[in-house]
Motif scaffolding. Structure first.
Motif, PDB file in Angstrom:
ATOM      1  N   GLU A  40       7.845 -31.447  23.775  1.00  0.00           N
ATOM      2  CA  GLU A  40       7.103 -32.669  23.473  1.00  0.00           C
ATOM      3  C   GLU A  40       6.111 -33.030  24.565  1.00  0.00           C
ATOM      4  O   GLU A  40       4.978 -33.434  24.281  1.00  0.00           O
ATOM      5  CB  GLU A  40       8.069 -33.829  23.236  1.00  0.00           C
ATOM      6  CG  GLU A  40       7.365 -35.091  22.795  1.00  0.00           C
ATOM      7  CD  GLU A  40       8.331 -36.199  22.412  1.00  0.00           C
ATOM      8  OE1 GLU A  40       7.839 -37.324  22.187  1.00  0.00           O
ATOM      9  OE2 GLU A  40       9.537 -35.963  22.328  1.00  0.00           O
ATOM     10  N   SER A  41       6.482 -32.876  25.829  1.00  0.00           N
ATOM     11  CA  SER A  41       5.557 -33.242  26.910  1.00  0.00           C
ATOM     12  C   SER A  41       4.333 -32.339  26.917  1.00  0.00           C
ATOM     13  O   SER A  41       3.219 -32.809  27.157  1.00  0.00           O
ATOM     14  CB  SER A  41       6.270 -33.216  28.266  1.00  0.00           C
ATOM     15  OG  SER A  41       6.697 -31.916  28.602  1.00  0.00           O
ATOM     16  N   GLU A  42       4.517 -31.057  26.634  1.00  0.00           N
ATOM     17  CA  GLU A  42       3.380 -30.135  26.561  1.00  0.00           C
ATOM     18  C   GLU A  42       2.476 -30.497  25.367  1.00  0.00           C
ATOM     19  O   GLU A  42       1.254 -30.459  25.476  1.00  0.00           O
ATOM     20  CB  GLU A  42       3.874 -28.678  26.417  1.00  0.00           C
ATOM     21  CG  GLU A  42       4.557 -28.173  27.657  1.00  0.00           C
ATOM     22  CD  GLU A  42       5.247 -26.844  27.434  1.00  0.00           C
ATOM     23  OE1 GLU A  42       5.202 -26.009  28.356  1.00  0.00           O
ATOM     24  OE2 GLU A  42       5.845 -26.651  26.359  1.00  0.00           O
ATOM     25  N   PHE A  43       3.088 -30.836  24.253  1.00  0.00           N
ATOM     26  CA  PHE A  43       2.343 -31.200  23.051  1.00  0.00           C
ATOM     27  C   PHE A  43       1.515 -32.465  23.296  1.00  0.00           C
ATOM     28  O   PHE A  43       0.337 -32.520  22.941  1.00  0.00           O
ATOM     29  CB  PHE A  43       3.338 -31.422  21.906  1.00  0.00           C
ATOM     30  CG  PHE A  43       2.701 -31.709  20.581  1.00  0.00           C
ATOM     31  CD1 PHE A  43       2.136 -30.692  19.825  1.00  0.00           C
ATOM     32  CD2 PHE A  43       2.713 -32.982  20.055  1.00  0.00           C
ATOM     33  CE1 PHE A  43       1.575 -30.943  18.585  1.00  0.00           C
ATOM     34  CE2 PHE A  43       2.147 -33.262  18.811  1.00  0.00           C
ATOM     35  CZ  PHE A  43       1.580 -32.232  18.077  1.00  0.00           C
ATOM     36  N   ILE A  44       2.125 -33.452  23.926  1.00  0.00           N
ATOM     37  CA  ILE A  44       1.419 -34.699  24.221  1.00  0.00           C
ATOM     38  C   ILE A  44       0.288 -34.451  25.216  1.00  0.00           C
ATOM     39  O   ILE A  44      -0.814 -34.973  25.060  1.00  0.00           O
ATOM     40  CB  ILE A  44       2.399 -35.777  24.726  1.00  0.00           C
ATOM     41  CG1 ILE A  44       3.298 -36.220  23.558  1.00  0.00           C
ATOM     42  CG2 ILE A  44       1.668 -36.972  25.318  1.00  0.00           C
ATOM     43  CD1 ILE A  44       4.455 -37.103  23.957  1.00  0.00           C
TER      44      ILE A  44
ATOM     45  N   ASN B 187      -3.331 -44.247   9.416  1.00  0.00           N
ATOM     46  CA  ASN B 187      -2.137 -43.459   9.681  1.00  0.00           C
ATOM     47  C   ASN B 187      -1.912 -42.444   8.563  1.00  0.00           C
ATOM     48  O   ASN B 187      -2.176 -42.711   7.409  1.00  0.00           O
ATOM     49  CB  ASN B 187      -0.908 -44.374   9.787  1.00  0.00           C
ATOM     50  CG  ASN B 187      -0.961 -45.258  11.008  1.00  0.00           C
ATOM     51  OD1 ASN B 187      -1.455 -44.862  12.048  1.00  0.00           O
ATOM     52  ND2 ASN B 187      -0.456 -46.462  10.880  1.00  0.00           N
ATOM     53  N   ARG B 188      -1.439 -41.287   8.948  1.00  0.00           N
ATOM     54  CA  ARG B 188      -1.101 -40.240   7.989  1.00  0.00           C
ATOM     55  C   ARG B 188       0.409 -40.150   7.876  1.00  0.00           C
ATOM     56  O   ARG B 188       1.134 -40.558   8.761  1.00  0.00           O
ATOM     57  CB  ARG B 188      -1.654 -38.891   8.440  1.00  0.00           C
ATOM     58  CG  ARG B 188      -3.161 -38.810   8.398  1.00  0.00           C
ATOM     59  CD  ARG B 188      -3.581 -37.400   8.792  1.00  0.00           C
ATOM     60  NE  ARG B 188      -5.009 -37.265   8.803  1.00  0.00           N
ATOM     61  CZ  ARG B 188      -5.691 -36.570   7.896  1.00  0.00           C
ATOM     62  NH1 ARG B 188      -5.072 -35.963   6.923  1.00  0.00           N
ATOM     63  NH2 ARG B 188      -6.985 -36.476   7.971  1.00  0.00           N
TER      64      ARG B 188
ATOM     65  N   ILE C 249       6.858 -32.666  13.211  1.00  0.00           N
ATOM     66  CA  ILE C 249       6.585 -31.229  13.136  1.00  0.00           C
ATOM     67  C   ILE C 249       7.828 -30.424  13.481  1.00  0.00           C
ATOM     68  O   ILE C 249       8.077 -29.370  12.904  1.00  0.00           O
ATOM     69  CB  ILE C 249       5.407 -30.847  14.061  1.00  0.00           C
ATOM     70  CG1 ILE C 249       4.109 -31.445  13.532  1.00  0.00           C
ATOM     71  CG2 ILE C 249       5.276 -29.327  14.182  1.00  0.00           C
ATOM     72  CD1 ILE C 249       2.931 -31.286  14.470  1.00  0.00           C
ATOM     73  N   ASP C 250       8.637 -30.916  14.400  1.00  0.00           N
ATOM     74  CA  ASP C 250       9.837 -30.212  14.874  1.00  0.00           C
ATOM     75  C   ASP C 250      10.926 -30.266  13.801  1.00  0.00           C
ATOM     76  O   ASP C 250      11.880 -31.017  13.881  1.00  0.00           O
ATOM     77  CB  ASP C 250      10.329 -30.836  16.180  1.00  0.00           C
ATOM     78  CG  ASP C 250      11.543 -30.125  16.749  1.00  0.00           C
ATOM     79  OD1 ASP C 250      11.824 -28.988  16.331  1.00  0.00           O
ATOM     80  OD2 ASP C 250      12.206 -30.722  17.614  1.00  0.00           O
ATOM     81  N   ARG C 251      10.789 -29.426  12.794  1.00  0.00           N
ATOM     82  CA  ARG C 251      11.699 -29.441  11.643  1.00  0.00           C
ATOM     83  C   ARG C 251      13.119 -29.012  12.003  1.00  0.00           C
ATOM     84  O   ARG C 251      14.062 -29.364  11.321  1.00  0.00           O
ATOM     85  CB  ARG C 251      11.158 -28.545  10.533  1.00  0.00           C
ATOM     86  CG  ARG C 251       9.771 -28.931  10.042  1.00  0.00           C
ATOM     87  CD  ARG C 251       9.700 -30.300   9.433  1.00  0.00           C
ATOM     88  NE  ARG C 251      10.375 -30.291   8.142  1.00  0.00           N
ATOM     89  CZ  ARG C 251      10.786 -31.361   7.499  1.00  0.00           C
ATOM     90  NH1 ARG C 251      10.609 -32.545   8.017  1.00  0.00           N
ATOM     91  NH2 ARG C 251      11.380 -31.262   6.339  1.00  0.00           N
ATOM     92  N   THR C 252      13.286 -28.246  13.079  1.00  0.00           N
ATOM     93  CA  THR C 252      14.626 -27.800  13.492  1.00  0.00           C
ATOM     94  C   THR C 252      15.294 -28.781  14.442  1.00  0.00           C
ATOM     95  O   THR C 252      16.454 -28.600  14.798  1.00  0.00           O
ATOM     96  CB  THR C 252      14.551 -26.416  14.153  1.00  0.00           C
ATOM     97  OG1 THR C 252      13.666 -26.489  15.281  1.00  0.00           O
ATOM     98  CG2 THR C 252      14.062 -25.349  13.178  1.00  0.00           C
TER      99      THR C 252
ATOM    100  N   SER D 243       1.769 -42.058  16.391  1.00  0.00           N
ATOM    101  CA  SER D 243       1.591 -41.618  17.779  1.00  0.00           C
ATOM    102  C   SER D 243       1.752 -40.104  17.862  1.00  0.00           C
ATOM    103  O   SER D 243       2.274 -39.466  16.941  1.00  0.00           O
ATOM    104  CB  SER D 243       2.619 -42.290  18.693  1.00  0.00           C
ATOM    105  OG  SER D 243       3.922 -41.788  18.419  1.00  0.00           O
ATOM    106  N   THR D 244       1.331 -39.548  18.982  1.00  0.00           N
ATOM    107  CA  THR D 244       1.488 -38.116  19.219  1.00  0.00           C
ATOM    108  C   THR D 244       2.962 -37.749  19.266  1.00  0.00           C
ATOM    109  O   THR D 244       3.375 -36.707  18.762  1.00  0.00           O
ATOM    110  CB  THR D 244       0.781 -37.709  20.526  1.00  0.00           C
ATOM    111  OG1 THR D 244      -0.569 -38.170  20.472  1.00  0.00           O
ATOM    112  CG2 THR D 244       0.770 -36.210  20.718  1.00  0.00           C
ATOM    113  N   SER D 245       3.777 -38.621  19.840  1.00  0.00           N
ATOM    114  CA  SER D 245       5.216 -38.377  19.908  1.00  0.00           C
ATOM    115  C   SER D 245       5.836 -38.325  18.512  1.00  0.00           C
ATOM    116  O   SER D 245       6.657 -37.449  18.224  1.00  0.00           O
ATOM    117  CB  SER D 245       5.888 -39.470  20.746  1.00  0.00           C
ATOM    118  OG  SER D 245       7.279 -39.253  20.818  1.00  0.00           O
TER     119      SER D 245
END
Length: 75
Positions: free
Chosen positions: A67-71, A2-3, A20-23, A12-14
């Motif tokens: 999130e769904s597009e990213f996953i 894990n990172r 990543i979503d800092r905002t 997990s990807t989620s």
């Protein structure tokens, strides 16, 4: 292995998306991805490759992805 990103262990990807979503608006933009993947995680990926990923799921590259597009993209 894990990172950690911004103090959060990514399992997990989620979790990666949320880190990543800092905002915290449910959308990530290319700049957030550049900083997280290239600068913080030191992944061997270029800005051009990230641009290409965005083009796979968006008509214009300046839009953010949810999130769904990213996953779907990273599976």
């Amino acid at each position: 292995q894990n990172r950690r990103l911004y103090g959060t262990t990514i399992r997990s990807t989620s979790e990666l998306f949320k880190s990543i979503d800092r905002t915290n608006d449910g959308i990530i933009i290319k700049d957030e991805i550049y900083i997280a993947l290239i600068q913080c995680l030191n992944l061997n990926i270029t800005k051009q490759q990230i641009d290409q990923l965005f083009h796979l799921i968006k008509d214009h590259s300046e839009s953010g992805i949810d999130e769904s597009e990213f996953i779907m993209l990273l599976g």
